[in-house]
Design a protein around this motif. Structure first.
Motif, PDB file in Angstrom:
ATOM      1  N   LYS A  93       0.779  -1.237   0.000  1.00 23.17           N
ATOM      2  CA  LYS A  93       0.000   0.000   0.000  1.00 23.17           C
ATOM      3  C   LYS A  93       0.811   1.287   0.000  1.00 23.17           C
ATOM      4  N   SER A  94       2.123   1.223   0.175  1.00 20.46           N
ATOM      5  CA  SER A  94       2.896   2.463   0.281  1.00 20.46           C
ATOM      6  C   SER A  94       3.227   3.076  -1.070  1.00 20.46           C
ATOM      7  N   SER A  95       3.235   2.273  -2.130  1.00 23.46           N
ATOM      8  CA  SER A  95       3.548   2.825  -3.449  1.00 23.46           C
ATOM      9  C   SER A  95       2.836   2.005  -4.515  1.00 23.46           C
ATOM     10  N   GLY A  96       2.845   2.510  -5.708  1.00 26.87           N
ATOM     11  CA  GLY A  96       2.177   1.817  -6.803  1.00 26.87           C
ATOM     12  C   GLY A  96       3.033   0.756  -7.463  1.00 26.87           C
ATOM     13  N   ASN A  97       4.337   0.727  -7.130  1.00 23.10           N
ATOM     14  CA  ASN A  97       5.236  -0.222  -7.786  1.00 23.10           C
ATOM     15  C   ASN A  97       5.935  -1.145  -6.789  1.00 23.10           C
ATOM     16  N   PHE A  98       5.321  -1.378  -5.647  1.00 23.72           N
ATOM     17  CA  PHE A  98       5.843  -2.281  -4.615  1.00 23.72           C
ATOM     18  C   PHE A  98       7.255  -1.892  -4.176  1.00 23.72           C
ATOM     19  N   SER A  99       7.470  -0.626  -3.958  1.00 24.05           N
ATOM     20  CA  SER A  99       8.779  -0.131  -3.542  1.00 24.05           C
ATOM     21  C   SER A  99       9.021  -0.454  -2.071  1.00 24.05           C
ATOM     22  N   PHE A 100      10.255  -0.802  -1.753  1.00 27.70           N
ATOM     23  CA  PHE A 100      10.621  -1.140  -0.377  1.00 27.70           C
ATOM     24  C   PHE A 100      11.103   0.079   0.405  1.00 27.70           C
ATOM     25  N   SER A 101      11.356   1.188  -0.253  1.00 26.58           N
ATOM     26  CA  SER A 101      12.013   2.327   0.392  1.00 26.58           C
ATOM     27  C   SER A 101      11.219   2.906   1.558  1.00 26.58           C
ATOM     28  N   LYS A 102       9.907   2.876   1.504  1.00 26.03           N
ATOM     29  CA  LYS A 102       9.102   3.457   2.585  1.00 26.03           C
ATOM     30  C   LYS A 102       8.808   2.441   3.694  1.00 26.03           C
ATOM     31  N   CYS A 103       9.288   1.213   3.548  1.00 26.00           N
ATOM     32  CA  CYS A 103       8.946   0.140   4.488  1.00 26.00           C
ATOM     33  C   CYS A 103      10.155  -0.407   5.227  1.00 26.00           C
ATOM     34  N   ARG A 104      11.181   0.374   5.375  1.00 33.72           N
ATOM     35  CA  ARG A 104      12.394  -0.128   6.024  1.00 33.72           C
ATOM     36  C   ARG A 104      12.179  -0.428   7.504  1.00 33.72           C
ATOM     37  N   THR A 105      11.310   0.306   8.173  1.00 33.90           N
ATOM     38  CA  THR A 105      11.088   0.020   9.602  1.00 33.90           C
ATOM     39  C   THR A 105      10.368  -1.315   9.791  1.00 33.90           C
ATOM     40  N   THR A 106       9.327  -1.557   9.000  1.00 38.33           N
ATOM     41  CA  THR A 106       8.631  -2.838   9.117  1.00 38.33           C
ATOM     42  C   THR A 106       9.515  -3.976   8.609  1.00 38.33           C
ATOM     43  N   GLN A 107      10.377  -3.693   7.654  1.00 39.78           N
ATOM     44  CA  GLN A 107      11.321  -4.712   7.184  1.00 39.78           C
ATOM     45  C   GLN A 107      12.300  -5.080   8.300  1.00 39.78           C
ATOM     46  N   THR A 108      12.772  -4.096   9.038  1.00 39.39           N
ATOM     47  CA  THR A 108      13.689  -4.354  10.141  1.00 39.39           C
ATOM     48  C   THR A 108      13.040  -5.218  11.205  1.00 39.39           C
ATOM     49  N   VAL A 109      11.771  -4.959  11.514  1.00 34.72           N
ATOM     50  CA  VAL A 109      11.051  -5.766  12.499  1.00 34.72           C
ATOM     51  C   VAL A 109      10.906  -7.203  11.992  1.00 34.72           C
ATOM     52  N   PHE A 110      10.539  -7.359  10.728  1.00 38.40           N
ATOM     53  CA  PHE A 110      10.404  -8.700  10.143  1.00 38.40           C
ATOM     54  C   PHE A 110      11.744  -9.421  10.094  1.00 38.40           C
ATOM     55  N   ASP A 111      12.805  -8.708   9.709  1.00 37.77           N
ATOM     56  CA  ASP A 111      14.136  -9.317   9.683  1.00 37.77           C
ATOM     57  C   ASP A 111      14.558  -9.780  11.072  1.00 37.77           C
ATOM     58  N   GLY A 112      14.239  -8.983  12.092  1.00 35.59           N
ATOM     59  CA  GLY A 112      14.565  -9.367  13.465  1.00 35.59           C
ATOM     60  C   GLY A 112      13.821 -10.629  13.895  1.00 35.59           C
ATOM     61  N   CYS A 113      12.571 -10.722  13.529  1.00 38.52           N
ATOM     62  CA  CYS A 113      11.787 -11.912  13.860  1.00 38.52           C
ATOM     63  C   CYS A 113      12.350 -13.143  13.155  1.00 38.52           C
ATOM     64  N   MET A 114      12.681 -13.006  11.884  1.00 38.79           N
ATOM     65  CA  MET A 114      13.239 -14.137  11.145  1.00 38.79           C
ATOM     66  C   MET A 114      14.578 -14.575  11.743  1.00 38.79           C
ATOM     67  N   LYS A 115      15.369 -13.620  12.205  1.00 39.17           N
ATOM     68  CA  LYS A 115      16.665 -13.946  12.822  1.00 39.17           C
ATOM     69  C   LYS A 115      16.477 -14.629  14.166  1.00 39.17           C
ATOM     70  N   ASP A 116      15.562 -14.098  14.988  1.00 38.73           N
ATOM     71  CA  ASP A 116      15.376 -14.635  16.332  1.00 38.73           C
ATOM     72  C   ASP A 116      14.682 -15.993  16.344  1.00 38.73           C
ATOM     73  N   LYS A 117      13.610 -16.114  15.583  1.00 40.61           N
ATOM     74  CA  LYS A 117      12.775 -17.316  15.686  1.00 40.61           C
ATOM     75  C   LYS A 117      13.137 -18.414  14.685  1.00 40.61           C
ATOM     76  N   LEU A 118      13.595 -18.043  13.495  1.00 39.46           N
ATOM     77  CA  LEU A 118      13.907 -19.048  12.481  1.00 39.46           C
ATOM     78  C   LEU A 118      15.398 -19.145  12.178  1.00 39.46           C
ATOM     79  N   ASN A 119      16.184 -18.296  12.816  1.00 35.92           N
ATOM     80  CA  ASN A 119      17.637 -18.281  12.632  1.00 35.92           C
ATOM     81  C   ASN A 119      18.005 -18.121  11.148  1.00 35.92           C
TER      82      ASN A 119
END
Length: 179
Positions: A93-119
């Motif tokens: 929903k942040s852009s019309g072309n699925f850009s990651f630039s506006k979603c770095r904070t949620t990406q960081t949270v997801f990356d942290g979860c993947m690191k902690d729980k799934l290694n």
């Protein structure tokens, strides 16, 4: 495509597998992790497709790739569903072309979860562009007994005699470029 009676085609039951019905944003958000998690079986499938040049021989490997995809997304759903959904919604929903630039904070949270729980760590930028050697457990295919392609001599070994063209009757179109 013409098929003769000699060709054995797989039945519909052999080809039927559960599909991975996910949106573009979902696949793009999980892409780096998914690509790294299923890299070995995907490389084996692609190697089979290019070496054998017969899709029927690679059906079982294709099923394994789909199975790996389903297992990966089940792991993400069991361990990091909330963080993943936030990240996917942001990408969607942040852009019309699925850009990651506006979603770095949620990406960081997801990356942290993947690191902690799934290694699992997010592969670094350019990981999938680097050349790697894939050691395949399957044997190399046999070379064909006879050459499939015949080499024919060049039909025109040289150009025919070339004569210069006479100058244009009404002059050049580029008269302003001369002198």
């Amino acid at each position: 495509m013409v098929v003769t009676e000699d060709v054995d085609l797989p039945s519909c039951s052999e080809l039927t597998v559960p599909e991975v019905n996910l949106s573009t944003a979902t696949l793009m958000s999980a892409g780096p992790y998914f690509g790294k998690d299923c890299e070995a079986i995907n490389n084996e499938f692609m190697l089979c497709r290019y070496e054998l040049d017969d899709p029927r021989a690679c059906v079982n490997l294709g099923k394994k790739v789909t199975s790996c995809t389903m297992k990966f997304f089940k792991k993400v759903k069991e361990n990091c569903l909330e963080e993943f959904n936030q990240y996917v919604n942001c990408v969607d929903k942040s852009s019309g072309n699925f850009s990651f630039s506006k979603c770095r904070t949620t990406q960081t949270v997801f990356d942290g979860c993947m690191k902690d729980k799934l290694n699992m760590e997010r592969p670094d930028f350019g990981y999938f562009t680097r050349p790697r050697v894939h050691c395949s457990p399957s044997p190399a295919p046999e070379s064909p007994p006879c050459p499939c392609y015949q080499k024919f001599p060049d039909a025109t070994p040289s150009l025919p005699d070339w004569k210069p063209r006479p100058p244009a009757r009404f002059g050049s179109r580029f008269y302003w470029m001369t002198e």
